[in-house]
Design an enzyme around this catalytic site. Structure first.
Site, PDB file in Angstrom:
ATOM      1  N   ASN A  50      -6.029 -34.114  23.615  1.00 30.39           N
ATOM      2  CA  ASN A  50      -5.078 -32.748  23.054  1.00 30.39           C
ATOM      3  C   ASN A  50      -4.279 -33.146  21.795  1.00 30.39           C
ATOM      4  O   ASN A  50      -3.589 -32.297  21.345  1.00 30.39           O
ATOM      5  CB  ASN A  50      -3.948 -32.671  24.375  1.00 30.39           C
ATOM      6  N   ARG A 101       0.025 -31.289  37.566  1.00 30.05           N
ATOM      7  CA  ARG A 101       0.711 -32.536  37.748  1.00 30.05           C
ATOM      8  C   ARG A 101       2.123 -32.345  37.878  1.00 30.05           C
ATOM      9  O   ARG A 101       2.677 -33.104  38.911  1.00 30.05           O
ATOM     10  CB  ARG A 101       0.358 -33.387  36.486  1.00 30.05           C
ATOM     11  N   LYS A 156       0.556 -28.503  19.253  1.00 31.05           N
ATOM     12  CA  LYS A 156       0.953 -29.898  18.610  1.00 31.05           C
ATOM     13  C   LYS A 156       0.823 -29.518  17.044  1.00 31.05           C
ATOM     14  O   LYS A 156       1.229 -29.995  16.239  1.00 31.05           O
ATOM     15  CB  LYS A 156      -0.020 -31.142  18.999  1.00 31.05           C
ATOM     16  N   ASP A 210      -3.702 -40.333  20.646  1.00 29.86           N
ATOM     17  CA  ASP A 210      -4.869 -40.980  21.129  1.00 29.86           C
ATOM     18  C   ASP A 210      -5.421 -40.238  22.122  1.00 29.86           C
ATOM     19  O   ASP A 210      -6.682 -40.647  22.545  1.00 29.86           O
ATOM     20  CB  ASP A 210      -4.322 -42.386  21.991  1.00 29.86           C
ATOM     21  N   SER A 257       4.956 -34.172  21.776  1.00 32.35           N
ATOM     22  CA  SER A 257       4.724 -34.446  23.266  1.00 32.35           C
ATOM     23  C   SER A 257       4.205 -33.288  24.036  1.00 32.35           C
ATOM     24  O   SER A 257       4.873 -32.553  24.201  1.00 32.35           O
ATOM     25  CB  SER A 257       5.665 -35.607  23.595  1.00 32.35           C
ATOM     26  N   GLY A 258       3.165 -33.749  24.883  1.00 32.08           N
ATOM     27  CA  GLY A 258       2.880 -32.867  25.929  1.00 32.08           C
ATOM     28  C   GLY A 258       3.498 -33.387  27.250  1.00 32.08           C
ATOM     29  O   GLY A 258       3.582 -32.600  28.267  1.00 32.08           O
ATOM     30  N   ASP A 269       3.230 -40.292  24.699  1.00 29.71           N
ATOM     31  CA  ASP A 269       2.598 -40.928  25.785  1.00 29.71           C
ATOM     32  C   ASP A 269       1.288 -42.012  25.277  1.00 29.71           C
ATOM     33  O   ASP A 269       0.474 -41.378  24.504  1.00 29.71           O
ATOM     34  CB  ASP A 269       1.989 -40.112  26.801  1.00 29.71           C
ATOM     35  N   ASP A 301       2.086 -38.837  18.616  1.00 28.76           N
ATOM     36  CA  ASP A 301       2.158 -38.281  20.030  1.00 28.76           C
ATOM     37  C   ASP A 301       3.081 -39.540  20.692  1.00 28.76           C
ATOM     38  O   ASP A 301       3.543 -40.440  20.114  1.00 28.76           O
ATOM     39  CB  ASP A 301       0.765 -38.472  20.528  1.00 28.76           C
TER      40      ASP A 301
END
Length: 422
Positions: free
Chosen positions: A355, A241, A329, A352, A284-285, A198, A196
């Site tokens: 998701n 967001r 993912k 972490d 990554s999201g 972030d 991941d």
């Protein structure tokens, strides 16, 4: 006295070049074979242990007792010359020949690693009816890590489940991290690691950095926290967001790229794994406008992320293409593995947030890195120190191998620090 079957020899003393060669050379003139052998050096002290058996093909009908007496006499003289100590034990020594399928690697990480904590972990192994065959230190920096090779648990699903559960509970009680993995050739085979981005590969959340430029940081942070706790559907939270960023000048993306800080140890981990033949990817999201820069800077092999829509130099508040969410993912991990030609059981996933859970559970080894409680509870193992390169220790890579990779790469030292992306 009954004729001895085997002779166990243990030699200890100050380590220096040529000790092992001299001792083994002493044995070479006798009709014996080595059925077990191990050597370690601890704080400058060498411990060499071997189990010997008389080779009746070379000396048929010979008295084992007489051969072992001659071996003792010769080794005693050599030990005196080398200023070493030697101990013997005779009888029928069981040589551990457990199949690979019944062996596990248990890695323990802590800063600091206290005797009581390690004692509690080894007690869990004993209660599960398993045996510790070997303990090896992997690192003393930035954390202390040791790896135990154990037998007698992996072959029994109920016993293995008991061991995993007890180790997880004890690790939480003792404040250490513990990883349990099967032994076998796959540990040395080609691997793929997918991380991941972030709050894993980098510190913080990219969308929050963008929100700071758009003046809506508090609103975005609140939605981010809900999503990471699993309280909001990821796609819904992401679109909410991103919508708040509508009208932000696209130049802000370049500024955010300059602001990003890699997680301590990120460069070291990637450089080491690539040196050792791993394929490295990120999923990554977040946004391709950021991950593309990470791929270039870190030499990554694979990447996937969402894409911010930009029209006339400004963010529209929308996204382009399919969304990479929790399920996406895991699918991406499978795609990367297929492209790399790596079986899923030889993949490692690191994340972490909630998701990341599907990806962590799809991988051969899922590592929760400084994760939310819901993620730690469901991942194969968790790391709760702020250094990403400690994941290398879980994979059985020593600090010495990390430093060797650094020297080979002629790159910056492997010391941990806050490393900027640029």
């Amino acid at each position: 006295m009954n004729d001895e079957t085997t002779l166990s020899v243990t030699v200890t003393g100050r380590d220096r070049p040529g000790i092992s060669a001299r001792l083994l050379s002493t044995l070479s003139v006798f009709p014996v074979t080595i059925v077990d052998l191990e050597q370690v050096v601890l704080a400058g002290r060498l411990v060499l242990g071997t189990v010997l058996e008389v080779d009746e093909r070379v000396a048929p009908g010979v008295s084992r007792r007489r051969v072992f007496e001659e071996v003792r006499h010769a080794l005693d003289k050599t030990a005196i010359d080398l200023d070493m100590e030697v101990d013997y034990a005779s009888g029928e020594h069981r040589v551990n020949d457990s199949s690979t399928n019944d062996r596990l690697h248990v890695t323990v990480l802590a800063d600091p690693l206290r005797p009581g904590a390690l004692g509690a972990i080894t007690s869990c192994v004993a209660r599960a009816g398993a045996n510790i065959d070997r303990i090896e230190r992997l690192s003393s920096f930035p954390v202390t890590s040791v790896e135990m090779e154990i037998s007698g648990a992996a072959g029994d699903p109920a016993r293995l489940a008991q061991l995993r559960a007890e180790l997880a509970m004890e690790a939480a009680t003792q404040g250490v991290d513990v990883a349990v993995q099967p032994s076998g050739l796959h540990r040395r085979a080609k691997h793929l690691i997918v991380m991941d981005v972030d709050s894993t590969l980098i510190q913080g959340e990219v969308i929050e950095l963008l929100a700071a430029h758009a003046g809506c940081e508090e609103e975005v942070t609140r939605v981010t926290e809900q999503a990471m706790r699993g309280e909001l559907d990821f796609e819904e939270s992401l679109r909410r967001r991103v919508a708040l960023l509508k009208g932000l000048d696209a130049d802000a993306i370049g500024k955010v790229c300059q602001e990003i800080q890699l997680t301590p140890g990120a460069r070291t981990l990637i450089r080491t794994l690539k040196r050792l033949g791993y394929e490295c990817g990120i999923v990554s999201g977040g946004f391709t406008q950021i991950t593309d820069v990470l791929v270039e800077r870190l030499g990554l092999d694979y990447s996937a992320a969402n894409t911010l829509e930009v029209v006339d130099g400004k963010l529209t508040g929308g996204l382009v293409g399919p969304i990479i969410d929790r399920k996406g993912k895991a699918v991406t991990l499978e795609r990367f593995a297929a492209e790399a030609g790596v079986p899923l059981e030889q993949t490692v996933a690191v994340g972490d947030g909630a998701n990341d859970l599907d990806m962590l559970q799809t991988a051969g080894l899922g590592v929760a890195f400084n994760a939310k409680p819901v993620v730690r509870q469901q991942a194969d193992t968790s790391v709760n120190v702020p250094y990403l390169d400690t994941i290398a220790f879980i994979l059985g890579i020593t600090r010495e191998e990390i430093e060797a990779a650094d020297l080979h790469a002629h790159a910056e030292p492997a010391s941990i620090g806050h490393t900027s992306l640029h």
